[in-house]
Structures are given as C-alpha cells and as structure tokens.
Design a protein around this motif. Structure first.
Motif, PDB file in Angstrom:
ATOM      1  N   ASP A 227       9.838  35.991 -16.778  1.00  0.00           N
ATOM      2  CA  ASP A 227       8.587  36.033 -17.527  1.00  0.00           C
ATOM      3  C   ASP A 227       8.670  35.076 -18.708  1.00  0.00           C
ATOM      4  N   LEU A 228       7.919  33.979 -18.639  1.00  0.00           N
ATOM      5  CA  LEU A 228       7.940  32.988 -19.706  1.00  0.00           C
ATOM      6  C   LEU A 228       7.261  33.476 -20.979  1.00  0.00           C
ATOM      7  N   ARG A 229       6.586  34.597 -20.903  1.00  0.00           N
ATOM      8  CA  ARG A 229       5.899  35.076 -22.092  1.00  0.00           C
ATOM      9  C   ARG A 229       6.872  35.440 -23.202  1.00  0.00           C
ATOM     10  N   TYR A 230       8.105  35.768 -22.836  1.00  0.00           N
ATOM     11  CA  TYR A 230       9.100  36.084 -23.864  1.00  0.00           C
ATOM     12  C   TYR A 230       9.516  34.834 -24.639  1.00  0.00           C
ATOM     13  N   PHE A 231       9.283  33.646 -24.040  1.00  0.00           N
ATOM     14  CA  PHE A 231       9.623  32.402 -24.736  1.00  0.00           C
ATOM     15  C   PHE A 231       8.632  32.115 -25.860  1.00  0.00           C
ATOM     16  N   PHE A 232       7.367  32.517 -25.642  1.00  0.00           N
ATOM     17  CA  PHE A 232       6.336  32.220 -26.622  1.00  0.00           C
ATOM     18  C   PHE A 232       6.302  33.314 -27.690  1.00  0.00           C
ATOM     19  N   SER A 233       7.167  33.148 -28.681  1.00  0.00           N
ATOM     20  CA  SER A 233       7.235  34.104 -29.780  1.00  0.00           C
ATOM     21  C   SER A 233       6.062  33.897 -30.732  1.00  0.00           C
ATOM     22  N   SER A 234       5.985  34.743 -31.748  1.00  0.00           N
ATOM     23  CA  SER A 234       4.891  34.632 -32.724  1.00  0.00           C
ATOM     24  C   SER A 234       4.945  33.300 -33.457  1.00  0.00           C
ATOM     25  N   ALA A 235       6.166  32.833 -33.781  1.00  0.00           N
ATOM     26  CA  ALA A 235       6.312  31.555 -34.493  1.00  0.00           C
ATOM     27  C   ALA A 235       5.867  30.383 -33.615  1.00  0.00           C
ATOM     28  N   ILE A 236       6.235  30.429 -32.339  1.00  0.00           N
ATOM     29  CA  ILE A 236       5.848  29.349 -31.437  1.00  0.00           C
ATOM     30  C   ILE A 236       4.338  29.344 -31.219  1.00  0.00           C
ATOM     31  N   MET A 237       3.734  30.504 -31.072  1.00  0.00           N
ATOM     32  CA  MET A 237       2.291  30.573 -30.878  1.00  0.00           C
ATOM     33  C   MET A 237       1.553  30.086 -32.130  1.00  0.00           C
ATOM     34  N   GLU A 238       2.108  30.381 -33.296  1.00  0.00           N
ATOM     35  CA  GLU A 238       1.496  29.896 -34.532  1.00  0.00           C
ATOM     36  C   GLU A 238       1.564  28.372 -34.605  1.00  0.00           C
ATOM     37  N   THR A 239       2.700  27.807 -34.181  1.00  0.00           N
ATOM     38  CA  THR A 239       2.854  26.346 -34.160  1.00  0.00           C
ATOM     39  C   THR A 239       1.883  25.711 -33.176  1.00  0.00           C
ATOM     40  N   ILE A 240       1.743  26.325 -32.007  1.00  0.00           N
ATOM     41  CA  ILE A 240       0.803  25.813 -31.012  1.00  0.00           C
ATOM     42  C   ILE A 240      -0.620  25.812 -31.571  1.00  0.00           C
ATOM     43  N   GLY A 241      -0.989  26.882 -32.282  1.00  0.00           N
ATOM     44  CA  GLY A 241      -2.323  26.948 -32.876  1.00  0.00           C
ATOM     45  C   GLY A 241      -2.563  25.844 -33.893  1.00  0.00           C
ATOM     46  N   LYS A 242      -1.548  25.525 -34.700  1.00  0.00           N
ATOM     47  CA  LYS A 242      -1.691  24.455 -35.696  1.00  0.00           C
ATOM     48  C   LYS A 242      -1.815  23.090 -35.027  1.00  0.00           C
ATOM     49  N   VAL A 243      -1.028  22.887 -33.972  1.00  0.00           N
ATOM     50  CA  VAL A 243      -1.093  21.603 -33.268  1.00  0.00           C
ATOM     51  C   VAL A 243      -2.445  21.414 -32.599  1.00  0.00           C
ATOM     52  N   VAL A 244      -2.936  22.473 -31.972  1.00  0.00           N
ATOM     53  CA  VAL A 244      -4.225  22.391 -31.276  1.00  0.00           C
ATOM     54  C   VAL A 244      -5.360  22.104 -32.262  1.00  0.00           C
ATOM     55  N   SER A 245      -5.238  22.612 -33.464  1.00  0.00           N
ATOM     56  CA  SER A 245      -6.319  22.444 -34.449  1.00  0.00           C
ATOM     57  C   SER A 245      -6.494  21.002 -34.901  1.00  0.00           C
ATOM     58  N   VAL A 246      -5.509  20.136 -34.657  1.00  0.00           N
ATOM     59  CA  VAL A 246      -5.608  18.734 -35.092  1.00  0.00           C
ATOM     60  C   VAL A 246      -5.663  17.762 -33.909  1.00  0.00           C
ATOM     61  N   LEU A 247      -5.798  18.275 -32.715  1.00  0.00           N
ATOM     62  CA  LEU A 247      -5.835  17.404 -31.539  1.00  0.00           C
ATOM     63  C   LEU A 247      -7.266  16.912 -31.302  1.00  0.00           C
ATOM     64  N   TYR A 248      -7.634  15.881 -32.064  1.00  0.00           N
ATOM     65  CA  TYR A 248      -8.936  15.246 -31.896  1.00  0.00           C
ATOM     66  C   TYR A 248      -8.754  13.955 -31.095  1.00  0.00           C
ATOM     67  N   PRO A 249      -9.723  13.547 -30.280  1.00  0.00           N
ATOM     68  CA  PRO A 249     -11.042  14.159 -30.034  1.00  0.00           C
ATOM     69  C   PRO A 249     -11.042  15.201 -28.923  1.00  0.00           C
ATOM     70  N   THR A 250      -9.846  15.581 -28.445  1.00  0.00           N
ATOM     71  CA  THR A 250      -9.782  16.522 -27.327  1.00  0.00           C
ATOM     72  C   THR A 250     -10.438  17.859 -27.671  1.00  0.00           C
ATOM     73  N   ARG A 251     -10.257  18.288 -28.920  1.00  0.00           N
ATOM     74  CA  ARG A 251     -10.821  19.580 -29.336  1.00  0.00           C
ATOM     75  C   ARG A 251     -12.322  19.631 -29.117  1.00  0.00           C
ATOM     76  N   TRP A 252     -13.005  18.535 -29.403  1.00  0.00           N
ATOM     77  CA  TRP A 252     -14.460  18.529 -29.268  1.00  0.00           C
ATOM     78  C   TRP A 252     -14.878  18.648 -27.809  1.00  0.00           C
ATOM     79  N   ILE A 253     -14.130  18.032 -26.910  1.00  0.00           N
ATOM     80  CA  ILE A 253     -14.444  18.154 -25.485  1.00  0.00           C
ATOM     81  C   ILE A 253     -14.286  19.600 -25.029  1.00  0.00           C
ATOM     82  N   VAL A 254     -13.193  20.224 -25.442  1.00  0.00           N
ATOM     83  CA  VAL A 254     -12.949  21.615 -25.056  1.00  0.00           C
ATOM     84  C   VAL A 254     -13.957  22.539 -25.733  1.00  0.00           C
TER      85      VAL A 254
END
Length: 558
Positions: A227-254
């Motif tokens: 189960d790969l879900r154990y790899f995605f800890s709270s810290a990793i998910m927080e990092t993913i959220g920060k990275v996604v928030s600055v991924l322009y212009p992809t964010r606008w398409i999504v």
C-alpha cells in the motif's frame, strides 16, 4: 511588423506536405519501423492505463487530517501529470523549432526569394502544432479517460478534455518559441566541445534512467500488493500541496476541468497565450535572420593544440579512429550510440532489481542468472544500434576510402572491431555491476559477459552486412543520417526476437525444471553457450559471404 501573407503561408504548408509525401513515394518510408513504433506505443499506453488506474485508486484514498478529500487528490494528481506533460511537449517543441528553422536548408534558399519571415515562421509553427496535437491528444485522452473510469466526473470534465487536447500544444509552442534561440546558442557553444557535451548528455540520460528506476520501484510495490498510501505522510502531502499551488499555467487548465474559478482560469490561459505568442511573433524576424547568419557562416573553426606529424598510422586503427570520431563528433550519433551504450548496464541493473523480486514472488524461485541473461540480451539489442548505420553514416566518404589502396577487409573489420569494443565494454560493466550487487555469482558474471558479447557480435555482423546491402547515404552537407531507416528498425526487431528466443527459452526451461525440483541448472550454461557459438558462426559467414566482390562492385544509393 509586416502583415502575414496567408496565401504564401498556405503555399509553404503545401510545400512541406508534398516534400513529406515525396519521401514516402521514393520508398524511404520505414514501414517496419512505423509498425514497430505503433505497436510499442500501444503497449506503453496500455501499461500506463493499467498502472495509472491502480495508482489513482491508491492516491485518492489518502486521508489528510483524518479526512478523505477525493476532489483535492484528483486536482493534485492532474496538475502534476499535466505539468510533466507540458514539460515534455515544450522540450519536444524546442527541438522541432530548432530543427525547422536553424537546421533547415530551405531557410537559406528563402533568403534569396520574396518570402517574408513571418509567413515562413507561421507555416513551420503550424506543422509543429499538428505533430504536437497528435501527441497531446494521445496523452490527454489516456490520462483523463483513465481518471474518469476510476472517479466519476462531470460533463465539464469531458468538454475540457477535448479543449485541452487543442490548447496544450498552443501553450507548449508559445513557451518553446521564447527559449528556442537561447537553446540553439547553447547548442552552438557546445558544438565542438565534444567531451563536455558527451559528459553532459550521458549525465542527463543517467538521471532519466534513475527516475525510471523510481517508477519501476513504485510499480513493483503495487504489483506486490504494498500500500503506497503509507509513503504519503502528512509532511509529504503538505509539500505536494505547496508544489501544486505554484504549478502555472497547469493549475488554470485543471481549474477549468474541475470547475474551479472557471472565469479567472479562462482569462489567465488566454492572457498567457496572447503574451507568449505575441512575444514569439516579435522575435520572428530576429530568429530567422540569426538562423540565416549562422547557416551562412557554416561550421566555425575549433582551435586546439596539435602535435607534430609522426609516422603514418596503421591503416586498420586509422579507420577505427575515423569511425569513432565520426560518432563522437555528431550529436545525434553520440546520444543514440555512445551515451545509451555506456548507460545500458544501469538499465539492466534497475530492471534486474525489480524483475528478480517479481519473479520470486510469482513462482517462488530465484532465477537471477537467467533473468540477467534475458535482460542483457534485450537491452544489448536495443542499445547496440550504431552498427545498423556502419556503412550509411560514412556518406560520400565511403567512396573516397574505396579508391584508397586499403583492403576491403580492413574497411569492414575496423567497423566490426569498434562496435564490438563498445559492446564488450558495456557488457563487462553490466556483468561486474550485477555481480558486485549480489545478483549473480562471479562465474555467472563471466558467463554473462561471454554470451552477451557473443550475441552483440551477432547483431553487429548482421547489421553491418544488412546496411551494406541496403546502404543509403544522406544528401545533407554534413552527411548525417536524419531520416528513419528501415535497416535500424530491422536490426532492433532482429535483436529483440533473438533475445526473446534465447533468453526467454532459457528462463522458461529454468523455471520449469526448478518447479519440478530437477537439478538442471547447467542447462542454462549449455543452451546459452551453444546458441551463442552457433549464432556467431552463422552471423560471421553471412557477413563475409561474397563481401569482397560486392564491395568492389558497390555503387550505393543516394
């Protein structure tokens, strides 16, 4: 800026289309290569859909703050995947723009004709857009339909899927237009710095192979039921959220696909397209003028310290050196021949690490030697493709060498020697790496080196003779082969078939005998060594058969 002449643009598009059709009519269309690429593409898309679909189920099941937020997980996943896709499409578009403008012969011809720069550039961009559209459509449909099958989506998602297929190439071409000239200047700076370029290209390919190994490890865990879900800890998910928030212009398409801030996202995407395309149109004339200047200047001189002229070199080793320098000093040859051959052991090692674990989990047996043999033959065939152009890449130089007082045996066997030297070095590194990491024994490494080199010799002999029988010299000034070759496709398929027959047969026999608890490990050595010896002999006789007579009667095909 001068107004675009759309009639001239249509004429230029027609010219490009007719040139492509003419190449097919001349019999230069690689049917076998096209069919092989189509089958390979279907296999890759199928594997992606299977594993991506399974990963979607794992990732959307991740909880943050003990709460399940499927829409947010889908948003993050789409943003990351689309960003990766945009990067790859942009890199491809940069290469296409440089190839269509800086490396195209018609740029110099049009300089003496009443053909304005804007129409030239627009016609080339349309051609590039159509090729990018095909790739974008396949990728977007594979991602979005797999996602829609796993997580129910609204009608807006499907509508934006269609729009994204046409929009993504516009964004990537607009971005690529801005960096095409700087990239070309960097390429020109490294043009004659062969060692630095080789190290850089090899390092980049090595990093890509490492990232590929990470993907393989994740696939292994999914296949093993981890189960790969154990790899995605709270810290990793927080990092993913920060990275996604600055991924322009992809964010606008999504945002548009997920019905989030649709108006703002639409305006932002339109603004990006207008700004990038306007900026690229402004530099059109400068790019084409600069390209024309660079083409008219020709190849710059490269100053280096030279020693005194010594006694004449042995003919054989002079020919070997000539072939090596021809490969080493041509960017496309260096990448597809030397860099990939150097990094072949890493591919074998990465796949061996994952494959050994999977086979053991499936059948409960350790068949590392047989699996290593199969992977070595397979990747050896895929990387040892430079022998497929042993004759054709010489170009007009082949006729020059032919009139020299040099035996045809030296001409051909110098090529065989160089290819075999590279193959043997790659096989040796691969065998030592597998032995040092504990995958196979030391005597297994020796066996692997002998068999791998022997089948490399088979590929080299067959490819060289096949290329000689169907030689086609490039009409480019530098003699570089840029068109797809049916010889290359034939040799790749030949090598893969041999690897599956020999490696697959040995692996199957070993599994069957081990499951029946029969101590027939020695069969692996006997079968592989006998097959290698027989194949090498047959390939050698095929190579030398009536070689001298055909060499002196050779007229070639330009």
């Amino acid at each position: 800026m001068k107004k675009v002449d759309f009639a001239l643009t249509r004429a230029l598009l027609k010219k490009q289309w007719l040139e492509r059709i003419y190449r097919y009519r001349r019999g230069r269309f690689d049917v076998l290569g096209f069919a092989f690429s189509a089958v390979l593409l279907c296999a890759i898309v199928t594997l992606f859909v299977v594993f991506f679909g399974r990963f979607i189920g794992l990732y959307t099941g991740i909880k943050t703050d003990n709460a399940l937020d499927v829409p947010q997980r889908v948003y993050e996943l789409l943003t990351i995947v689309y960003s990766i896709l945009i990067v790859f499409l942009t890199v491809g578009a940069v290469g296409q723009i440089n190839g269509q403008i800086f490396d195209a012969d018609d740029v110099r011809l049009f300089s003496a004709m009443p053909v304005d720069a804007t129409s030239q550039y627009l016609a080339k961009l349309i051609t590039i857009y159509l090729s990018q559209l095909v790739i974008s459509t396949v990728a977007v449909l594979a991602v979005n339909l797999t996602l829609a099958f796993s997580v129910q989506q609204s009608w807006q998602f499907y509508l934006m899927t269609v729009i994204a297929c046409f929009t993504l190439p516009l964004i990537t071409i607009a971005l690529a237009s801005l960096v095409a000239l700087p990239v070309h200047l960097v390429r020109r700076f490294f043009k004659n710095r062969f060692v630095v370029k080789f190290l850089f290209v090899t390092a980049v390919v090595g990093v890509m192979f490492y990232l590929y190994s990470i993907v393989l490890s994740a696939v292994e865990q999914m296949l093993n039921g981890n189960d790969l879900r154990y790899f995605f800890s709270s810290a990793i998910m927080e990092t993913i959220g920060k990275v996604v928030s600055v991924l322009y212009p992809t964010r606008w398409i999504v945002d548009l696909m997920m019905a989030r801030n649709a108006l703002v996202a639409s305006l932002c995407i339109v603004a990006v397209l207008i700004v990038c395309l306007t900026a690229s149109l402004i530099i059109i004339r400068f790019i084409l003028q600069r390209a024309l200047q660079l083409r008219n200047q020709g190849v710059g001189t490269y100053q280096r310290k030279t020693g005194k002229i010594t006694d004449s070199t042995n003919d054989f080793f002079a020919l070997v050196k000539k072939d090596f320098l021809l490969i080493f000093r041509t960017s496309s040859y260096m990448f597809s021949y030397l860099s990939v051959a150097v990094l072949m052991p890493l591919m074998v090692y990465f796949c061996m690490t994952v494959g050994g674990s999977l086979v053991y989990r499936l059948v409960g047996l350790s068949v590392n030697l047989e699996l290593a043999l199969f992977l070595t033959l397979l990747f050896g065939a895929l990387t040892n493709v430079f022998c497929a152009t042993n004759i054709s890449r010489d170009g007009e130089m082949f006729y020059t060498i032919k009139v020299y007082p040099i035996s045809y045996k030296k001409v051909f066997f110098s090529k065989i020697f160089l290819c075999l030297l590279v193959t043997a070095a790659s096989q040796l590194i691969s065998a030592v790496l597998l032995s040092a990491t504990g995958n196979i024994s030391w005597y297994g490494a020796i066996f692997l080196f002998i068999v791998g080199t022997a089948f490399g010799f088979v590929n080299i002999c067959v490819a060289t003779r096949h290329d000689f029988n169907h030689a086609h010299f490039s009409t480019e000034e530098d003699g570089e082969i840029k068109e797809s070759s049916g010889v290359v496709s034939s040799i790749i398929i030949f090598g893969m078939v041999v690897s599956f027959i020999v490696g697959g047969f040995v692996l199957t026999i070993r599994i069957i005998t081990a499951l029946r608890q029969q101590p027939f490990e020695w069969l692996t050595y006997v079968i592989a060594l006998v097959a290698a010896a027989v194949s090498s002999a047959l390939a050698f006789f095929y190579f030398i058969g009536n070689l001298g007579e055909k060499y002196y009667q050779f007229e070639g095909d330009v």
